[in-house]
Design a protein around this motif. Structure first.
Motif: not given
Length: 665
Positions: A494-523
């Motif tokens: 409704x008002x967090x990182x997933x607010x772009x997904x909000x729709x008044x027509x149907x309700x959803x709940x969840x959590x976004x995630x963004x992870x760095x992979x192989x961050x120790x192997x160089x840029x």
């Protein structure tokens, strides 16, 4: 002269004796072969000319939950002709008829087949190829042709059968439906449902004795099998073809747009754990995407911010904090054990509550909350995560599930920075399916159920084995904690990182995630993994879902809300709007003015009736038929609309079972 004659006679005697000795030796050898070593040589001849061949059983079918065919075995036939098997009379009698029949079925001229059949007989060809790649129906048809209908010995027909595995819905969910085949090194490759349930699908092979007629060419000794094969059982999976199609194409669309390396999506039924859809797509060298690896089950990695849900649940369950506690994110960078924890916006969020920090996916808030709550007893934090079952495999039926890794004090990888980093999903590893299972437990009021891919094993209509809900943990945490985290996850949309997904027509709940992979192997080797996990509808969850997309093009975006979130919304939206539903009809006792007027008009007409035929001119056909039928008349109707003419005059006396014809406008 006498001397010469004696020498000649001597030679003749000598030759005769030699021939006699040779004949004697041959007789002895033949006797030895026949009576002493006869069994051995007969067995040797039999082994070299007669062989017991295996007839593979028909592998069972794999069905979706709604009865759609996902995988089936199709017999494929090759028909050959032993040109020496038929007698001369039979060959001459039926060759032309056989050629005519082959021409109609296979499309080449009749004289072509007639010439080929005669050429095969002339050259003693005992393995002439007639047709290959035939279906079962085509095989039955060709088997009934003249000459061939006499069977293998009299007609010369030789049949070779092999089984082809087909997937009627194409390559959708191919890795999960799976296969069972031999690898390059001779090992048995068992993948997906096909591999996991092979002992049920395989059936029992049959046997047939075959006789060698040429090098590597064999034909049946009899027209019936020595041991008939027994077909395998059928598998009814949990997959819903409709939801699977939605999930597959929603994932594919995002992968193509973001030019990502690979990704997966899983949709699970909340209460049962039935996996309704699963798609695993990897990028090929030509830019297309196919199913090659079951990433949802096999790929364990640092989950990133989707792990903030079990972290929040641990904090609330252990009564360390409440959701209103305020944390100072400072400038979005807080030092921990020689390193900095940073918020993704690069500037922090000021002073915000724990709940708001979760909604905005603040790394600094979650790291501070974990550190301040458990720094004196980190084992308590790890033990709480273990009580959720996050350190164990799910034990799903599909092979190849990767094990999760939850570090703890005493491990070689444990340091002062480990626990704060775990607060936002680093320093540990889980598969997407393991993450989803915890989210599903929260949606299911704390009951954690094992993901299931198969509902039933059947033999025709008989259920051999049924797979019902399997509870891993009846209550992962208190209902109070569940209610709190569910409300916060709803606010993420409704008002967090997933607010772009909000729709008044149907309700959803969840959590976004963004992870760095192989961050120790160089840029140059580091890339992003974008994810979204949640459930819908938010108030009464029916389905849980996770999407993970690896290595999206950073020029187009890489945050979970932008890359994976739309896949979640698309799935929820399609299920909400397109799946048929049953609507409850309310207020059946409510009066409708128009209906009351029509009923009143009809009653007035009926009350005015005498014993004669009524005047129905101008009435609707339906009302006229009902009225006349109630008076005992048989009604015939011509046309549609209102009555413009009736065969019996108004007022005419009515005779029982009399017929009246109505002409409608």
């Amino acid at each position: 002269m006498g001397v010469e004659d004696k020498k000649t006679s001597y030679r003749i005697y000598l030759v005769a004796v030699a021939i006699f000795v040779m004949a004697l030796l041959v007789s002895i050898k033949l006797t030895n072969i026949q009576w002493v070593e006869g069994d051995y040589y007969r067995q040797l001849a039999k082994e070299r000319t007669v062989k017991d061949f295996t007839i593979p059983a028909n592998r069972g079918n794999v069905y979706s939950a709604d009865g759609s065919l996902l995988a089936t075995s199709i017999p494929n036939y090759t028909v050959r002709f032993d040109a020496l098997a038929p007698t001369r009379d039979n060959f001459n009698k039926y060759a032309q008829e056989l050629a005519d029949s082959l021409s109609v079925m296979l499309g080449r001229p009749s004289n072509f087949y007639h010439d080929e059949l005669r050429k095969a007989r002339k050259h003693n060809n005992r393995y002439f190829l007639v047709a290959k790649g035939l279906s079962y129906t085509e095989y039955l048809r060709i088997k009934s042709f003249p000459l061939f209908n006499l069977g293998a010995f009299k007609g010369g027909i030789i049949t070779e059968q092999r089984t082809i595995r087909e997937h009627p819905i194409g390559r959708i969910a191919e890795r999960t439906i799976g296969y069972e085949r031999m690898g390059h090194s001779g090992e048995n490759l068992e993948v997906g449902i096909e591999g996991a349930f092979a002992k049920y699908l395989n059936g029992k092979d049959g046997r047939q004795m075959m006789q060698k007629i040429a090098k590597n060419h064999w034909k049946p000794i009899s027209d019936v099998n020595q041991v008939e094969p027994v077909d395998g059982y059928d598998i009814v999976s949990t997959i819903d073809v409709y939801i699977q199609d939605i999930a597959h194409h929603a994932l594919l669309k995002q992968l193509e747009y973001y030019e990502a390396d690979h990704g997966c999506v899983v949709v699970m039924e909340t209460k049962t754990g039935y996996v309704k859809a699963i798609s695993n797509l990897g990028r090929n060298t030509d830019g297309s995407y196919t199913e090659t690896v079951n990433y949802a089950v096999w790929e364990a990695q640092e989950p990133g911010s989707t792990f903030k849900l079990p972290v929040l649940a641990a904090l609330l369950e252990d009564k360390k904090v409440d959701t209103s506690k305020v944390y100072d994110t400072r400038n979005g960078s807080i030092p921990f054990a020689g390193g900095n924890v940073k918020d993704s916006n690069g500037k922090g969020y000021g002073k915000i509550s724990l709940a708001r920090g979760f909604e905005l996916s603040s790394n600094t808030v979650m790291a501070l909350a974990v550190w301040e709550s458990y720094k004196d007893n980190p084992k308590e934090f790890i033990q709480r995560l273990k009580s959720f079952g996050l350190n164990k495999k799910l034990g799903v039926a599909l092979k190849g599930e990767a094990g999760p890794k939850i570090p703890e004090p005493g491990d070689g990888i444990w340091s002062k920075a480990t626990m704060p980093r775990m607060g936002f999903g680093y320093g540990l590893s889980m598969t997407p399916l393991q993450t989803l299972t915890f989210y599903n437990a929260i949606a299911n009021n704390g009951e954690m159920v094992r993901p299931l891919f198969v509902k039933e094993i059947k033999e025709w209509d008989k259920i051999i084995k049924k797979f019902d809900k399997e509870v891993i943990n009846p209550k992962v945490c208190s209902q109070e904690t569940i209610n709190q985290v569910r409300a916060i996850m709803q606010n993420v949309v409704k008002k967090g990182t997933g607010s772009k997904l909000y729709s008044p027509d149907f309700s959803m709940a969840g959590k976004t995630g963004t992870a760095q992979v192989n961050y120790g192997a160089g840029k140059d080797n580091m890339y992003y993994s974008s994810s979204f996990a949640g459930y819908f509808p938010a108030e009464n969850p029916q389905y849980s879902c996770i999407i993970v997309i690896h290595k999206p093009s950073t020029s187009k975006g890489y945050y979970g809300a932008d890359v994976s979130g739309p896949v979640f919304k698309r799935i929820a939206q399609k299920i909400y709007t397109d799946v048929p539903s049953t609507n409850e009809v309310k207020r059946l006792d409510k009066k409708i003015k128009k209906q009351d007027e029509l009923y009143a008009s009809y009653d007035t007409r009926m009350n005015k009736l005498t014993s004669g035929v009524p005047n129905t001119i101008g009435m609707s056909g339906m009302d006229a038929v009902a009225m006349l039928g109630n008076l005992g008349l048989k009604v015939q109707v011509i046309g549609m609309g209102k009555v413009k003419k009736q065969s019996l005059a108004p007022g005419q006396a009515i005779t029982k079972n009399q017929t009246i014809i109505l002409e409608l406008s």
